[in-house]
Write a protein that holds these residues in place. Structure first.
Motif, PDB file in Angstrom:
ATOM      1  N   SER A 257      18.907  65.333  45.104  1.00  0.00           N
ATOM      2  CA  SER A 257      17.911  66.062  44.317  1.00  0.00           C
ATOM      3  C   SER A 257      17.998  65.651  42.851  1.00  0.00           C
ATOM      4  O   SER A 257      19.091  65.352  42.358  1.00  0.00           O
ATOM      5  CB  SER A 257      18.133  67.580  44.435  1.00  0.00           C
ATOM      6  OG  SER A 257      17.316  68.285  43.528  1.00  0.00           O
ATOM      7  N   PRO A 258      16.847  65.642  42.151  1.00  0.00           N
ATOM      8  CA  PRO A 258      16.875  65.374  40.713  1.00  0.00           C
ATOM      9  C   PRO A 258      17.257  66.586  39.884  1.00  0.00           C
ATOM     10  O   PRO A 258      17.432  66.490  38.674  1.00  0.00           O
ATOM     11  CB  PRO A 258      15.431  64.944  40.425  1.00  0.00           C
ATOM     12  CG  PRO A 258      14.617  65.704  41.424  1.00  0.00           C
ATOM     13  CD  PRO A 258      15.465  65.764  42.670  1.00  0.00           C
ATOM     14  N   TYR A 259      17.359  67.756  40.534  1.00  0.00           N
ATOM     15  CA  TYR A 259      17.635  69.009  39.830  1.00  0.00           C
ATOM     16  C   TYR A 259      18.719  69.746  40.610  1.00  0.00           C
ATOM     17  O   TYR A 259      18.471  70.289  41.684  1.00  0.00           O
ATOM     18  CB  TYR A 259      16.354  69.842  39.751  1.00  0.00           C
ATOM     19  CG  TYR A 259      16.453  71.157  39.002  1.00  0.00           C
ATOM     20  CD1 TYR A 259      17.482  71.432  38.095  1.00  0.00           C
ATOM     21  CD2 TYR A 259      15.487  72.149  39.201  1.00  0.00           C
ATOM     22  CE1 TYR A 259      17.549  72.635  37.419  1.00  0.00           C
ATOM     23  CE2 TYR A 259      15.545  73.360  38.523  1.00  0.00           C
ATOM     24  CZ  TYR A 259      16.581  73.599  37.637  1.00  0.00           C
ATOM     25  OH  TYR A 259      16.650  74.799  36.972  1.00  0.00           O
ATOM     26  N   LYS A 282      22.229  68.340  37.052  1.00  0.00           N
ATOM     27  CA  LYS A 282      21.097  67.419  36.886  1.00  0.00           C
ATOM     28  C   LYS A 282      19.841  68.270  36.652  1.00  0.00           C
ATOM     29  O   LYS A 282      19.648  69.274  37.321  1.00  0.00           O
ATOM     30  CB  LYS A 282      20.892  66.540  38.123  1.00  0.00           C
ATOM     31  CG  LYS A 282      22.000  65.566  38.398  1.00  0.00           C
ATOM     32  CD  LYS A 282      21.820  64.878  39.752  1.00  0.00           C
ATOM     33  CE  LYS A 282      20.584  64.007  39.803  1.00  0.00           C
ATOM     34  NZ  LYS A 282      20.430  63.328  41.118  1.00  0.00           N
ATOM     35  N   ALA A 284      15.660  67.800  36.148  1.00  0.00           N
ATOM     36  CA  ALA A 284      14.516  66.893  36.153  1.00  0.00           C
ATOM     37  C   ALA A 284      13.680  67.053  34.894  1.00  0.00           C
ATOM     38  O   ALA A 284      13.586  68.125  34.334  1.00  0.00           O
ATOM     39  CB  ALA A 284      13.663  67.153  37.389  1.00  0.00           C
TER      40      ALA A 284
END
Length: 284
Positions: A257-259, A282, A284
């Protein structure tokens, strides 16, 4: 600043404010206010013509009767803080005013309401939705302000607003921390001095894990945070979940996941006091 105990009195006052075209901000609280709450109130005052702060220890969101009984209450001190922040109205109802009859509505917003706090405190988020929806119907705010410390709660409230089409803008405000990193919380006032001294180890472990995570796997990072906190005598991790920031579902690898957010609940002291916090790995 005016303090109201009755719904009708508050609504009459707000009716007059709306006639003047003023936007209304709401800061829902359970009292025992601190600088974290003050930051929400000041933001609302800056962004709205009228700011309402609710002070109500909501029984429907407690699944532990002793927790409800021991929750700190000091309306006089709360009002002094709110007046210094230039709040306009305080709504401090009795339980019978908010719940004249049992509220049998049931809210469930999987997956965000069923994991972490939802899994460990059955019925908690249903109780949150019961009281927040009532406050929204009573106040009809344009904006409502919530602190990011209760990060999962914000996700649940947003889901409720979407489903009920309440038309309220949910404003997320940053965590306010003491100088040693401990997230400001009403529950902190329940900590004995020796317990308060060890509580900052929670955030210290989370913060140091961000650097650690850059060269280690997600599982290694998870295990290190839990081990670092549990090695402090008097602290006991209930859960530490590293999740997708949107779905709140567990992730297995950093690339999933980017988040990514790490959410933790820790028992502190002999009583013990339940403390929550989170860290973003992280975003996004």
């Amino acid at each position: 600043m005016k303090v109201f105990k009755k719904i009708v009195d508050l609504q009459n006052a707000l009716f007059e404010e709306r006639k003047q075209g003023k936007e209304i901000g709401l800061v829902p609280t359970m009292g025992a206010l601190h600088e974290g709450h003050a930051s929400l109130v000041r933001r609302s005052v800056g962004e709205n013509g009228v700011t309402v702060v609710s002070v109500f220890v909501n029984p429907t969101q407690f699944n532990d009767k002793n927790d409800l009984k021991n929750y700190p209450r000091d309306l006089e001190a709360d009002c002094a803080l709110l007046e210094s922040c230039k709040a306009d109205y305080v709504f401090a109802p009795e339980v019978e005013e908010m719940y004249p009859t049992p509220d049998t509505r049931h809210f469930e917003f999987p997956p965000v309401s069923t994991v972490m706090e939802g899994a460990h405190r059955p019925g908690h988020f249903n109780g949150v939705c019961l009281v927040v929806s009532r406050l929204f119907y009573i106040v009809r705010p344009d904006r409502a302000y919530f602190g990011e410390k209760d990060w999962q709660q914000i996700a649940v409230v947003k889901a409720m607003v979407r489903q009920l089409e309440l038309g309220v803008q949910i404003v997320e405000c940053p965590i306010v921390r003491d100088d040693d990193g401990l997230a400001r919380s009403s529950r902190n006032s329940l900590l004995a001095p020796d317990e308060r001294a060890i509580a900052p180890a929670i955030y210290q472990a989370l913060k140091s894990s961000v650097t650690y995570a850059k060269k280690h796997t997600l599982k290694q990072t998870h295990d290190k945070v839990v081990a670092d906190i549990n090695k402090v005598e008097g602290l006991d991790v209930e859960y530490f979940s590293i999740v997708d920031g949107n779905t709140l579902q567990d992730v297995a690898e950093w690339e999933d996941s980017p988040y990514i957010v790490g959410c933790i609940t820790v028992y502190c002291g002999k009583t013990p006091i339940r403390l929550i916090d989170h860290i973003k790995y992280k975003e996004a």
